[in-house]
Scaffold this motif. Sequence first.
Motif, PDB file in Angstrom:
ATOM      1  N   ILE A  40       0.848  -1.199   0.000  1.00  0.00           N
ATOM      2  CA  ILE A  40       0.000   0.000   0.000  1.00  0.00           C
ATOM      3  C   ILE A  40       0.883   1.249   0.000  1.00  0.00           C
ATOM      4  CG2 ILE A  40      -1.639   1.340   1.386  1.00  0.00           C
ATOM      5  CD1 ILE A  40      -2.822  -1.445   2.236  1.00  0.00           C
ATOM      6  N   GLN A  41       1.956   1.224   0.773  1.00  0.00           N
ATOM      7  CA  GLN A  41       2.884   2.364   0.810  1.00  0.00           C
ATOM      8  C   GLN A  41       3.579   2.570  -0.535  1.00  0.00           C
ATOM      9  OE1 GLN A  41       5.497   1.682   4.151  1.00  0.00           O
ATOM     10  NE2 GLN A  41       3.890   2.129   5.638  1.00  0.00           N
ATOM     11  N   TYR A  42       3.780   1.482  -1.302  1.00  0.00           N
ATOM     12  CA  TYR A  42       4.406   1.594  -2.627  1.00  0.00           C
ATOM     13  C   TYR A  42       3.414   2.105  -3.666  1.00  0.00           C
ATOM     14  CZ  TYR A  42       7.512  -1.879  -0.430  1.00  0.00           C
ATOM     15  OH  TYR A  42       8.328  -2.571   0.423  1.00  0.00           O
ATOM     16  N   GLY A  43       2.129   2.220  -3.271  1.00  0.00           N
ATOM     17  CA  GLY A  43       1.114   2.678  -4.209  1.00  0.00           C
ATOM     18  C   GLY A  43       0.471   1.566  -5.015  1.00  0.00           C
ATOM     19  N   TRP A  44       0.709   0.332  -4.620  1.00  0.00           N
ATOM     20  CA  TRP A  44       0.085  -0.797  -5.311  1.00  0.00           C
ATOM     21  C   TRP A  44      -1.358  -0.928  -4.830  1.00  0.00           C
ATOM     22  CZ3 TRP A  44       4.512  -4.837  -4.265  1.00  0.00           C
ATOM     23  CH2 TRP A  44       5.687  -4.403  -4.886  1.00  0.00           C
ATOM     24  N   THR A  45      -2.264  -1.233  -5.728  1.00  0.00           N
ATOM     25  CA  THR A  45      -3.674  -1.407  -5.364  1.00  0.00           C
ATOM     26  C   THR A  45      -4.127  -2.856  -5.499  1.00  0.00           C
ATOM     27  OG1 THR A  45      -4.347  -0.846  -7.611  1.00  0.00           O
ATOM     28  CG2 THR A  45      -4.269   0.954  -6.002  1.00  0.00           C
ATOM     29  N   THR A  46      -3.342  -3.659  -6.164  1.00  0.00           N
ATOM     30  CA  THR A  46      -3.655  -5.078  -6.358  1.00  0.00           C
ATOM     31  C   THR A  46      -2.400  -5.898  -6.113  1.00  0.00           C
ATOM     32  OG1 THR A  46      -5.305  -4.536  -8.035  1.00  0.00           O
ATOM     33  CG2 THR A  46      -4.500  -6.811  -8.013  1.00  0.00           C
ATOM     34  N   LEU A  47      -2.581  -7.037  -5.447  1.00  0.00           N
ATOM     35  CA  LEU A  47      -1.493  -7.997  -5.298  1.00  0.00           C
ATOM     36  C   LEU A  47      -1.897  -9.298  -5.972  1.00  0.00           C
ATOM     37  CD1 LEU A  47      -0.212  -7.539  -1.635  1.00  0.00           C
ATOM     38  CD2 LEU A  47       1.002  -7.024  -3.761  1.00  0.00           C
ATOM     39  N   LYS A  48      -0.971  -9.853  -6.732  1.00  0.00           N
ATOM     40  CA  LYS A  48      -1.162 -11.153  -7.370  1.00  0.00           C
ATOM     41  C   LYS A  48      -0.166 -12.123  -6.758  1.00  0.00           C
ATOM     42  CE  LYS A  48      -2.775  -9.303 -11.728  1.00  0.00           C
ATOM     43  NZ  LYS A  48      -2.928  -9.621 -13.135  1.00  0.00           N
ATOM     44  N   LEU A  49      -0.471 -13.398  -6.878  1.00  0.00           N
ATOM     45  CA  LEU A  49       0.476 -14.426  -6.457  1.00  0.00           C
ATOM     46  C   LEU A  49       0.108 -15.736  -7.136  1.00  0.00           C
ATOM     47  CD1 LEU A  49      -1.125 -16.368  -4.177  1.00  0.00           C
ATOM     48  CD2 LEU A  49      -0.688 -14.391  -2.752  1.00  0.00           C
ATOM     49  N   ASN A  50       1.061 -16.631  -7.195  1.00  0.00           N
ATOM     50  CA  ASN A  50       0.827 -17.990  -7.663  1.00  0.00           C
ATOM     51  C   ASN A  50       0.999 -18.909  -6.461  1.00  0.00           C
ATOM     52  OD1 ASN A  50       0.483 -17.085 -10.278  1.00  0.00           O
ATOM     53  ND2 ASN A  50       2.585 -17.499 -10.882  1.00  0.00           N
ATOM     54  N   ALA A  51      -0.109 -19.387  -5.934  1.00  0.00           N
ATOM     55  CA  ALA A  51      -0.092 -20.216  -4.727  1.00  0.00           C
ATOM     56  C   ALA A  51       0.061 -21.679  -5.083  1.00  0.00           C
ATOM     57  CB  ALA A  51      -1.386 -20.026  -3.947  1.00  0.00           C
ATOM     58  N   GLN A  52       0.892 -22.392  -4.337  1.00  0.00           N
ATOM     59  CA  GLN A  52       0.875 -23.836  -4.472  1.00  0.00           C
ATOM     60  C   GLN A  52      -0.544 -24.276  -4.132  1.00  0.00           C
ATOM     61  OE1 GLN A  52       4.092 -25.768  -2.375  1.00  0.00           O
ATOM     62  NE2 GLN A  52       5.635 -24.546  -3.419  1.00  0.00           N
ATOM     63  N   SER A  53      -1.067 -25.209  -4.883  1.00  0.00           N
ATOM     64  CA  SER A  53      -2.493 -25.562  -4.772  1.00  0.00           C
ATOM     65  C   SER A  53      -2.909 -25.909  -3.347  1.00  0.00           C
ATOM     66  CB  SER A  53      -2.839 -26.690  -5.730  1.00  0.00           C
ATOM     67  OG  SER A  53      -2.717 -26.216  -7.056  1.00  0.00           O
ATOM     68  N   TYR A  54      -2.055 -26.595  -2.598  1.00  0.00           N
ATOM     69  CA  TYR A  54      -2.417 -26.958  -1.232  1.00  0.00           C
ATOM     70  C   TYR A  54      -2.595 -25.719  -0.351  1.00  0.00           C
ATOM     71  CZ  TYR A  54       2.056 -25.851   0.907  1.00  0.00           C
ATOM     72  OH  TYR A  54       3.139 -25.170   1.393  1.00  0.00           O
ATOM     73  N   ALA A  55      -1.946 -24.583  -0.732  1.00  0.00           N
ATOM     74  CA  ALA A  55      -1.985 -23.374   0.084  1.00  0.00           C
ATOM     75  C   ALA A  55      -3.123 -22.425  -0.298  1.00  0.00           C
ATOM     76  CB  ALA A  55      -0.651 -22.638  -0.019  1.00  0.00           C
ATOM     77  N   VAL A  56      -3.925 -22.773  -1.304  1.00  0.00           N
ATOM     78  CA  VAL A  56      -5.020 -21.896  -1.728  1.00  0.00           C
ATOM     79  C   VAL A  56      -5.930 -21.521  -0.551  1.00  0.00           C
ATOM     80  CG1 VAL A  56      -7.135 -21.816  -3.126  1.00  0.00           C
ATOM     81  CG2 VAL A  56      -4.946 -22.453  -4.176  1.00  0.00           C
ATOM     82  N   PRO A  57      -6.357 -22.455   0.304  1.00  0.00           N
ATOM     83  CA  PRO A  57      -7.222 -22.066   1.432  1.00  0.00           C
ATOM     84  C   PRO A  57      -6.572 -21.041   2.365  1.00  0.00           C
ATOM     85  CG  PRO A  57      -7.322 -24.431   1.102  1.00  0.00           C
ATOM     86  CD  PRO A  57      -6.213 -23.914   0.231  1.00  0.00           C
ATOM     87  N   PHE A  58      -5.274 -21.135   2.568  1.00  0.00           N
ATOM     88  CA  PHE A  58      -4.561 -20.153   3.394  1.00  0.00           C
ATOM     89  C   PHE A  58      -4.729 -18.754   2.803  1.00  0.00           C
ATOM     90  CE2 PHE A  58      -0.635 -17.612   3.629  1.00  0.00           C
ATOM     91  CZ  PHE A  58      -0.604 -17.330   4.985  1.00  0.00           C
ATOM     92  N   TYR A  59      -4.475 -18.619   1.520  1.00  0.00           N
ATOM     93  CA  TYR A  59      -4.573 -17.301   0.881  1.00  0.00           C
ATOM     94  C   TYR A  59      -6.019 -16.827   0.783  1.00  0.00           C
ATOM     95  CZ  TYR A  59       0.388 -17.621  -0.135  1.00  0.00           C
ATOM     96  OH  TYR A  59       1.755 -17.723  -0.005  1.00  0.00           O
ATOM     97  N   GLU A  60      -6.954 -17.753   0.595  1.00  0.00           N
ATOM     98  CA  GLU A  60      -8.364 -17.357   0.570  1.00  0.00           C
ATOM     99  C   GLU A  60      -8.777 -16.729   1.896  1.00  0.00           C
ATOM    100  OE1 GLU A  60     -10.446 -20.299  -2.697  1.00  0.00           O
ATOM    101  OE2 GLU A  60     -10.139 -21.095  -0.666  1.00  0.00           O
TER     102      GLU A  60
END
Length: 142
Positions: free
Chosen positions: A97-117
Motif C-alpha cells: 500500500i505504501q508503494y502505491g500498489w492497489t492489487t497484489l497477485k500471487l501464484n499459490a501452491q495448490s495446497y496453500a489456496v485455502p490459506f490465501y483465501e
Amino acid sequence: MFNVKLVTTEEEKQLAFNVRKKVFVEEQGVPVHLELDEFDETAKHFIVQDGEKTIAAARAREVSPGIGKVERVCVLKDYRGKRLGILIMEHVEKDAIQYGWTTLKLNAQSYAVPFYEKLGYVVTSPEFLDAYIPHRAMEKNI
C-alpha cells in the motif's frame, strides 16, 4: 518474539535466500536455478526472525503500475503453524500500500489456496505447474 522486516542489506537478502533454499530446494525439490532468479535483484525481500534466527521469507515486486506480485512465501518447517505466514503477508500488504500498489497477485501452491483465501485472495486461474508443482493464480485488491 517474531520480528518481520524489509530486507535492507545484502546479508539479510542472503538470509532470505537460505530460508527459501531450505524450503523450496531441499524440502520440495525445486531446482535451485528456478528458485533463485533474475527478479531477486530488484524485488523487495522480507524476512521473519526469531531472535537472531531467520525463519521465514517472502518477496514482492511490481509487475505493472499499481500491481504487485508476492512470491517465494515460505516458513521453516519447525516454525509452521505459528501464524508466521499471516504475519509476513500482513507486512507485505502494508508495504505494498505504501508503494502505491492497489492489487497484489500471487501464484499459490495448490495446497496453500485455502490459506490465501482466508487472507482475502481469490483464485483467478485453473491449476498449472510451476517448478513441477501444482499452482493456482490468485489476486486481491488492497
